[in-house]
Scaffold this motif. Structure first.
Motif, PDB file in Angstrom:
ATOM      1  N   LYS A  29      85.749 -57.973  75.446  1.00  0.00           N
ATOM      2  CA  LYS A  29      87.088 -57.441  75.675  1.00  0.00           C
ATOM      3  C   LYS A  29      88.181 -58.488  75.452  1.00  0.00           C
ATOM      4  CE  LYS A  29      85.812 -53.840  78.980  1.00  0.00           C
ATOM      5  NZ  LYS A  29      86.522 -52.742  78.290  1.00  0.00           N
ATOM      6  N   ASP A  30      87.786 -59.704  75.066  1.00  0.00           N
ATOM      7  CA  ASP A  30      88.735 -60.798  74.851  1.00  0.00           C
ATOM      8  C   ASP A  30      89.520 -61.102  76.122  1.00  0.00           C
ATOM      9  OD1 ASP A  30      90.041 -62.831  73.570  1.00  0.00           O
ATOM     10  OD2 ASP A  30      91.560 -61.523  72.652  1.00  0.00           O
ATOM     11  N   VAL A  31      88.781 -61.181  77.256  1.00  0.00           N
ATOM     12  CA  VAL A  31      89.385 -61.493  78.559  1.00  0.00           C
ATOM     13  C   VAL A  31      88.653 -62.716  79.103  1.00  0.00           C
ATOM     14  CG1 VAL A  31      89.812 -60.704  80.911  1.00  0.00           C
ATOM     15  CG2 VAL A  31      89.992 -59.088  79.007  1.00  0.00           C
ATOM     16  N   GLU A  32      89.413 -63.637  79.694  1.00  0.00           N
ATOM     17  CA  GLU A  32      88.845 -64.874  80.240  1.00  0.00           C
ATOM     18  C   GLU A  32      88.550 -64.689  81.726  1.00  0.00           C
ATOM     19  OE1 GLU A  32      89.875 -69.670  80.670  1.00  0.00           O
ATOM     20  OE2 GLU A  32      91.380 -68.262  79.887  1.00  0.00           O
ATOM     21  N   LEU A  33      87.343 -65.082  82.130  1.00  0.00           N
ATOM     22  CA  LEU A  33      86.963 -65.060  83.546  1.00  0.00           C
ATOM     23  C   LEU A  33      87.143 -66.451  84.134  1.00  0.00           C
ATOM     24  CD1 LEU A  33      83.698 -62.889  83.613  1.00  0.00           C
ATOM     25  CD2 LEU A  33      85.995 -62.236  84.333  1.00  0.00           C
ATOM     26  N   GLU A  49      77.438 -64.406  89.216  1.00  0.00           N
ATOM     27  CA  GLU A  49      77.900 -63.098  88.774  1.00  0.00           C
ATOM     28  C   GLU A  49      78.895 -63.213  87.627  1.00  0.00           C
ATOM     29  OE1 GLU A  49      76.562 -60.341  89.634  1.00  0.00           O
ATOM     30  OE2 GLU A  49      75.248 -61.394  91.028  1.00  0.00           O
ATOM     31  N   LEU A  50      79.783 -64.197  87.681  1.00  0.00           N
ATOM     32  CA  LEU A  50      80.736 -64.400  86.583  1.00  0.00           C
ATOM     33  C   LEU A  50      79.999 -64.759  85.304  1.00  0.00           C
ATOM     34  CD1 LEU A  50      83.647 -66.309  88.359  1.00  0.00           C
ATOM     35  CD2 LEU A  50      83.673 -63.967  87.518  1.00  0.00           C
ATOM     36  N   ALA A  51      78.989 -65.588  85.404  1.00  0.00           N
ATOM     37  CA  ALA A  51      78.220 -65.949  84.216  1.00  0.00           C
ATOM     38  C   ALA A  51      77.531 -64.729  83.612  1.00  0.00           C
ATOM     39  CB  ALA A  51      77.187 -67.020  84.581  1.00  0.00           C
ATOM     40  N   GLU A  52      77.061 -63.821  84.464  1.00  0.00           N
ATOM     41  CA  GLU A  52      76.382 -62.633  83.976  1.00  0.00           C
ATOM     42  C   GLU A  52      77.350 -61.684  83.284  1.00  0.00           C
ATOM     43  OE1 GLU A  52      73.568 -59.015  85.734  1.00  0.00           O
ATOM     44  OE2 GLU A  52      73.939 -60.831  86.926  1.00  0.00           O
ATOM     45  N   LEU A  53      78.596 -61.631  83.774  1.00  0.00           N
ATOM     46  CA  LEU A  53      79.589 -60.717  83.196  1.00  0.00           C
ATOM     47  C   LEU A  53      80.389 -61.350  82.057  1.00  0.00           C
ATOM     48  CD1 LEU A  53      80.893 -59.111  86.498  1.00  0.00           C
ATOM     49  CD2 LEU A  53      79.469 -58.014  84.764  1.00  0.00           C
ATOM     50  N   THR A  54      80.128 -62.609  81.740  1.00  0.00           N
ATOM     51  CA  THR A  54      80.883 -63.279  80.674  1.00  0.00           C
ATOM     52  C   THR A  54      80.762 -62.565  79.323  1.00  0.00           C
ATOM     53  OG1 THR A  54      80.747 -65.421  81.793  1.00  0.00           O
ATOM     54  CG2 THR A  54      81.132 -65.441  79.406  1.00  0.00           C
ATOM     55  N   PRO A  55      79.583 -62.083  78.886  1.00  0.00           N
ATOM     56  CA  PRO A  55      79.524 -61.374  77.597  1.00  0.00           C
ATOM     57  C   PRO A  55      80.429 -60.149  77.552  1.00  0.00           C
ATOM     58  CG  PRO A  55      77.332 -61.999  78.300  1.00  0.00           C
ATOM     59  CD  PRO A  55      78.228 -62.288  79.459  1.00  0.00           C
ATOM     60  N   LEU A  56      80.536 -59.407  78.645  1.00  0.00           N
ATOM     61  CA  LEU A  56      81.435 -58.248  78.686  1.00  0.00           C
ATOM     62  C   LEU A  56      82.882 -58.690  78.563  1.00  0.00           C
ATOM     63  CD1 LEU A  56      81.888 -55.215  79.104  1.00  0.00           C
ATOM     64  CD2 LEU A  56      81.823 -55.618  81.578  1.00  0.00           C
ATOM     65  N   ALA A  57      83.223 -59.803  79.244  1.00  0.00           N
ATOM     66  CA  ALA A  57      84.599 -60.308  79.156  1.00  0.00           C
ATOM     67  C   ALA A  57      84.926 -60.781  77.745  1.00  0.00           C
ATOM     68  CB  ALA A  57      84.796 -61.432  80.163  1.00  0.00           C
ATOM     69  N   LEU A  58      83.968 -61.444  77.087  1.00  0.00           N
ATOM     70  CA  LEU A  58      84.206 -61.910  75.722  1.00  0.00           C
ATOM     71  C   LEU A  58      84.399 -60.735  74.772  1.00  0.00           C
ATOM     72  CD1 LEU A  58      81.636 -64.858  75.510  1.00  0.00           C
ATOM     73  CD2 LEU A  58      84.118 -65.006  75.768  1.00  0.00           C
ATOM     74  N   PRO A  84      94.231 -56.241  79.628  1.00  0.00           N
ATOM     75  CA  PRO A  84      94.503 -56.226  78.185  1.00  0.00           C
ATOM     76  C   PRO A  84      93.856 -57.427  77.514  1.00  0.00           C
ATOM     77  CG  PRO A  84      96.431 -56.970  79.381  1.00  0.00           C
ATOM     78  CD  PRO A  84      95.437 -56.555  80.432  1.00  0.00           C
ATOM     79  N   ALA A  85      93.684 -57.323  76.206  1.00  0.00           N
ATOM     80  CA  ALA A  85      93.107 -58.429  75.448  1.00  0.00           C
ATOM     81  C   ALA A  85      94.002 -59.649  75.557  1.00  0.00           C
ATOM     82  CB  ALA A  85      92.929 -58.030  73.989  1.00  0.00           C
ATOM     83  N   GLY A  86      93.364 -60.830  75.651  1.00  0.00           N
ATOM     84  CA  GLY A  86      94.103 -62.082  75.764  1.00  0.00           C
ATOM     85  C   GLY A  86      94.520 -62.428  77.177  1.00  0.00           C
ATOM     86  N   SER A  87      94.210 -61.613  78.147  1.00  0.00           N
ATOM     87  CA  SER A  87      94.575 -61.904  79.541  1.00  0.00           C
ATOM     88  C   SER A  87      93.397 -62.566  80.251  1.00  0.00           C
ATOM     89  CB  SER A  87      94.990 -60.620  80.251  1.00  0.00           C
ATOM     90  OG  SER A  87      93.885 -59.720  80.318  1.00  0.00           O
ATOM     91  N   GLU A  88      93.535 -62.748  81.545  1.00  0.00           N
ATOM     92  CA  GLU A  88      92.462 -63.363  82.330  1.00  0.00           C
ATOM     93  C   GLU A  88      92.235 -62.573  83.612  1.00  0.00           C
ATOM     94  OE1 GLU A  88      93.590 -67.348  83.437  1.00  0.00           O
ATOM     95  OE2 GLU A  88      94.698 -66.651  85.185  1.00  0.00           O
ATOM     96  N   VAL A  89      91.019 -62.670  84.106  1.00  0.00           N
ATOM     97  CA  VAL A  89      90.650 -62.150  85.430  1.00  0.00           C
ATOM     98  C   VAL A  89      90.237 -63.347  86.267  1.00  0.00           C
ATOM     99  CG1 VAL A  89      89.019 -60.758  86.731  1.00  0.00           C
ATOM    100  CG2 VAL A  89      89.959 -59.873  84.585  1.00  0.00           C
ATOM    101  N   LEU A  96      83.836 -55.039  91.318  1.00  0.00           N
ATOM    102  CA  LEU A  96      85.240 -55.491  91.334  1.00  0.00           C
ATOM    103  C   LEU A  96      85.617 -56.156  90.010  1.00  0.00           C
ATOM    104  CD1 LEU A  96      85.614 -56.934  94.961  1.00  0.00           C
ATOM    105  CD2 LEU A  96      86.513 -54.781  94.055  1.00  0.00           C
ATOM    106  N   ILE A  97      84.747 -57.016  89.513  1.00  0.00           N
ATOM    107  CA  ILE A  97      85.073 -57.728  88.273  1.00  0.00           C
ATOM    108  C   ILE A  97      85.035 -56.771  87.083  1.00  0.00           C
ATOM    109  CG2 ILE A  97      84.370 -59.605  86.747  1.00  0.00           C
ATOM    110  CD1 ILE A  97      83.240 -61.029  89.221  1.00  0.00           C
ATOM    111  N   SER A  98      84.033 -55.854  87.046  1.00  0.00           N
ATOM    112  CA  SER A  98      83.976 -54.883  85.951  1.00  0.00           C
ATOM    113  C   SER A  98      85.198 -53.977  85.959  1.00  0.00           C
ATOM    114  CB  SER A  98      82.703 -54.033  86.078  1.00  0.00           C
ATOM    115  OG  SER A  98      81.553 -54.838  85.970  1.00  0.00           O
TER     116      SER A  98
END
Length: 453
Positions: A328-332, A317-326, A365-370, A356-358
């Motif tokens: 938004k400039d957020v690290e999973l 699931e994290l791999a699938e949501l990685t493009p959305l995180a990128l 915020p940009a530059g943060s992590e989940v 939950l992850i979305s």
């Protein structure tokens, strides 16, 4: 479709008729043989009685007078008070030791060769005879007593008919009794069918709680369960329609305004701005429709439990949501100590993780992590935490996070993500907790039974 009455009655009657006829045939066969033996025994007895009479007669016998007396005594069938329809019409003959004929009744057959002692059959003038020959060496005579076989068979047939007639007459009566008893036995089923037929078409209430035979109790329970499922399904359908109508009414009105603004724009900049708002509204409606369909799919019984690796599922699931995180400039980040094996619904867990992850990405915020953290909480539970570095949630909003269509400070959200998460947790027996992190950010915690749901 053949009725139950016919399905039961036809084989029963067929079995009864075939069985009765088979038993009757066996009874007739055995009875015929036994009656033959009885008549043969009577022949032997008659020969011995005749032998006893001759032994008491004077040495100088008057054979003509003796013949007349014997014929009168033995052949009085149907005469007098003591007559009986089953009396034997006997014929007799007596020979001397040199085989000279001493006495012969008028109806007796002519026997030229005296047979050996014992039971025997013979034919005379096309007529079968049954007879017995008894030899008395003291008197120097041979005594033969017999009867016509056709007369004997007539008597046997009368006996057999009198035996079979009650059974043959009783079969139709027994059939009617079985038909009536079967109807009486099926009356509770007919009453249940009548109750179902007379119910209002829109009624989904349970059937009347009346005493039922043990065979119908499972059927009534199954019908009540089916009605309950139908009622729940209709409730979910009404709720889905109400939710869709409630949530889509305003966005559709806003989209109509944006369309009108785009049509009436006087310059390209106003038209571009209206189209941008229109695109944003379409995106929000798409998310709302997707979430509503997701809630509709999460119905009991649709998914099936199976063994799965939760750590592997989270990684996918994290791999699938990685493009959305990128974007938004957020690290999973996945933080898991070991593999977690459990028995649950993969599709439901995937939807829960995506929401939950979305949701965490939306407030990060940009530059943060989940960070998604998985660890053992106890011997029977695993703890999954979704940690973000967003602004957190106020105490007032914390109590309403799982309300439908409630979105805390997220105008692009549909307000259904956490409601879906709560639905999945309730269905799978998971424990859902929310908390603001002391160092800033928000934490969603899910406690998962290791034994499965």
């Amino acid at each position: 479709m053949i009725s139950i009455r016919t399905r039961i009655l036809a084989p029963t009657l067929l079995l009864m008729i075939v069985g009765s006829l088979t038993l009757a045939w066996l009874a007739v066969r055995d009875s015929h043989r036994e009656i033959e033996n009885v008549y043969d025994a009577q022949l032997v007895q008659a020969a011995r009685l005749l032998q006893g009479v001759l032994q008491q007669a004077p040495p100088q016998r008057d054979w003509p007078a003796l013949q007349e007396a014997l014929e009168t005594a033995l052949n009085r069938s149907g005469q007098g008070i003591l007559s009986h329809p089953y009396e034997m019409n006997l014929a007799f003959q007596i020979w001397a030791a040199d085989q000279s004929l001493l006495v012969r009744s008028e109806t007796a057959p002519v026997i030229e060769d005296v047979p050996a002692p014992g039971l025997h059959d013979l034919m005379y003038q096309g007529q079968d005879w049954c007879g017995v020959l008894l030899e008395d060496k003291t008197l120097g005579i041979r005594i033969w007593v017999g009867e016509r076989d056709d007369l004997r068979q007539d008597l046997i047939q009368k006996i057999v008919h009198h035996t079979l007639l009650p059974m043959l007459l009783g079969l139709p009566v027994l059939t009617l009794l079985i038909w009536a008893l079967l109807g009486w036995g099926l009356r509770p089923l007919q009453r249940l069918a009548r109750q179902l037929r007379n119910r209002p078409h829109s009624s989904l209430d349970p059937l009347p709680d009346e005493p039922q035979p043990p065979e119908l109790e499972p059927m009534r329970s199954a019908l009540d369960h089916l009605l309950e499922q139908l009622r729940a399904m209709l409730d979910r359908e009404r709720r889905f329609i109400a939710d869709a109508a409630h949530e889509l009414r305003t966005p559709l009105a806003i989209l109509d305004i944006h369309v009108r603004n785009a049509q009436q724009a006087s310059d390209p900049q106003e038209r571009a701005e209206a189209l941008a708002f229109l695109q944003q509204g379409v995106g929000r409606m798409t998310r709302i429709a997707s979430q509503l369909l997701t809630m509709a799919r999460l119905e009991p019984g649709i998914q099936e439990n199976r063994a799965l690796n939760l750590t592997e599922l989270m990684r996918e699931e994290l791999a699938e949501l990685t493009p959305l995180a990128l974007r938004k400039d957020v690290e999973l980040v996945l933080d898991s100590t070991d593999d977690c094996q459990l028995n649950s619904e993969p599709a439901s867990l995937s939807i829960m993780l995506q929401n939950l992850i979305s949701n965490a990405l939306a407030f990060s915020p940009a530059g943060s992590e989940v960070r998604v953290h998985l660890s053992r909480h106890s011997a029977s539970q695993m703890r999954m935490q979704v940690l973000d570095q967003g602004p957190g949630v106020s105490e007032e909003a914390l109590q309403r996070l799982c309300d439908r269509f409630y979105s805390a400070h997220n105008p692009e959200g549909a307000g259904l993500g956490l409601a879906i998460v709560e639905m999945i947790c309730r269905r799978l027996g998971l424990t859902l907790n929310f908390a603001n992190r002391p160092q800033g950010g928000f934490c969603v915690e899910v406690l998962i039974p290791v034994g499965g749901s």
